[in-house]
Design an enzyme around this catalytic site. Structure first.
Site, PDB file in Angstrom:
ATOM      1  CG  LEU A 103      -2.079  -1.103   1.272  1.00 55.87           C
ATOM      2  CD1 LEU A 103      -2.616  -1.202   2.627  1.00 55.87           C
ATOM      3  CD2 LEU A 103      -2.906  -0.930   0.335  1.00 55.87           C
ATOM      4  CG  ASN A 117      -0.380  -7.700   6.768  1.00 56.77           C
ATOM      5  OD1 ASN A 117      -1.189  -8.454   6.053  1.00 56.77           O
ATOM      6  ND2 ASN A 117       0.887  -7.796   6.843  1.00 56.77           N
ATOM      7  CG  HIS A 119       4.338 -10.945   8.186  1.00 57.19           C
ATOM      8  ND1 HIS A 119       4.671 -10.746   6.699  1.00 57.19           N
ATOM      9  CD2 HIS A 119       5.848 -11.276   8.560  1.00 57.19           C
ATOM     10  CE1 HIS A 119       5.788 -10.851   6.334  1.00 57.19           C
ATOM     11  NE2 HIS A 119       6.414 -11.393   7.544  1.00 57.19           N
ATOM     12  CB  SER A 146       2.969 -11.140  13.658  1.00 52.99           C
ATOM     13  OG  SER A 146       4.057 -11.815  14.250  1.00 52.99           O
ATOM     14  CG  ASP A 155       5.646  -7.349   6.710  1.00 50.15           C
ATOM     15  OD1 ASP A 155       4.351  -7.123   6.373  1.00 50.15           O
ATOM     16  OD2 ASP A 155       6.346  -7.820   5.747  1.00 50.15           O
TER      17      ASP A 155
HETATM   18  C1  GAR Z   1      -0.963 -16.362   4.542  1.00 53.79           C
HETATM   19  O1  GAR Z   1      -0.213 -17.132   5.278  1.00 53.79           O
HETATM   20  C2  GAR Z   1      -0.731 -14.692   4.987  1.00 53.79           C
HETATM   21  O2  GAR Z   1      -0.253 -14.852   6.421  1.00 53.79           O
HETATM   22  C3  GAR Z   1       0.226 -14.505   3.892  1.00 53.79           C
HETATM   23  O3  GAR Z   1      -0.106 -15.065   2.658  1.00 53.79           O
HETATM   24  C4  GAR Z   1      -0.956 -16.170   3.130  1.00 53.79           C
HETATM   25  C5  GAR Z   1      -2.288 -15.763   2.406  1.00 53.79           C
HETATM   26  O4  GAR Z   1      -3.118 -17.095   2.688  1.00 53.79           O
HETATM   27  N1  GAR Z   1       0.574 -12.944   4.001  1.00 53.79           N
HETATM   28  C6  GAR Z   1       1.758 -12.266   3.570  1.00 53.79           C
HETATM   29  O5  GAR Z   1       2.611 -13.151   3.222  1.00 53.79           O
HETATM   30  C7  GAR Z   1       1.723 -11.000   3.613  1.00 53.79           C
HETATM   31  N2  GAR Z   1       2.898 -10.490   3.548  1.00 53.79           N
HETATM   32  P1  GAR Z   1      -4.859 -16.986   2.391  1.00 53.79           P
HETATM   33  O6  GAR Z   1      -4.819 -16.032   1.054  1.00 53.79           O
HETATM   34  O7  GAR Z   1      -5.213 -18.461   2.248  1.00 53.79           O
HETATM   35  O8  GAR Z   1      -5.138 -16.171   3.553  1.00 53.79           O
END
Ligand code: GAR
Length: 198
Positions: A103, A117, A119, A146, A155
């Site tokens: 963003l 968010n 992470h 987190s 993050d």
């Molecule tokens: C999740 O593990 C989330 O924590 C990660 O992407 C995945 C999405 O899965 N997010 C990041 O890496 C953000 N930087 P989902 O679409 O099944 O929720």
């Protein structure tokens, strides 16, 4: 804005969820919203990827959805469309759930303190991508996820809650990701609810 919840003293907050793909964390938030004492209602699920599987999942359950590809337009124009859709839906707080696009500072400033968010690391460790592979390569004994406030720093905002899992012998990034993801689903709904009640 906000719809009254039966027996609760304060109205439910209208939540917007941004996704880019599978949407399993979004699904866990939508399912948690069915509880009468949940402090939020999901007003919109929006995606930068019109083909995101999570969008179809949400639409099938009657959750309003919005898709806008950023392709072929300046970032500011793309974000203005997302912002307009969120505001048209009366969104008061935003949850990023696997939204894989940075963003802009301007967008973060317009929603200051109202974006969270999830992470997949124990922040402040492993900001950015490939968190599970990096935790295994470092020889860490545990990994996790987190939930944090979104600021201009990647993050980097205040951590609201964490879940921990052991890293087991023989773990791959995929096996660890699956173990962490199961915890993410519990962590996100609970942490978000606690945060919105405050
Ligand atoms: C999740 O593990 C989330 O924590 C990660 O992407 C995945 C999405 O899965 N997010 C990041 O890496 C953000 N930087 P989902 O679409 O099944 O929720």
């Amino acid at each position: 804005m906000g719809e009254a919840s039966a027996g609760a003293s304060s109205p439910k907050k209208r939540l917007g969820i941004l996704i880019s793909g599978r949407g399993s964390n979004m699904a866990s938030l939508v399912e948690a919203a069915a509880a009468p004492d949940c402090p939020y209602t999901v007003a919109l699920v929006a995606s930068d990827k019109p083909e995101a599987a999570g969008l179809a999942w949400a639409a099938e359950r009657g959750v309003p959805t919005f898709a806008q590809s950023p392709k072929g337009m300046p970032k500011a124009e793309y974000e203005a469309k997302i912002d307009a859709a969120l505001r048209a839906a009366g969104v008061e707080a935003i949850a990023l759930a696997g939204y894989m696009r940075l963003l802009s500072d301007d967008f973060v400033a317009r929603w200051r303190g109202r974006i969270v968010n999830i992470h997949p690391s124990l922040l402040p460790k492993y900001k950015g991508l490939d968190t599970h592979a990096r935790a295994i390569a470092a020889g860490d004994a545990e990994a996790g996820a987190s939930v944090h406030i979104v600021t201009e720093e990647l993050d980097g905002g205040e951590v609201l809650g964490q879940a921990r899992v052991p890293i087991l012998p023989g773990d791959t990034a995929d096996s660890l990701a699956a173990r962490v993801l199961a915890e993410e689903h519990k962590l996100y709904a609970k942490t978000l609810a606690d945060w919105l009640r405050d």
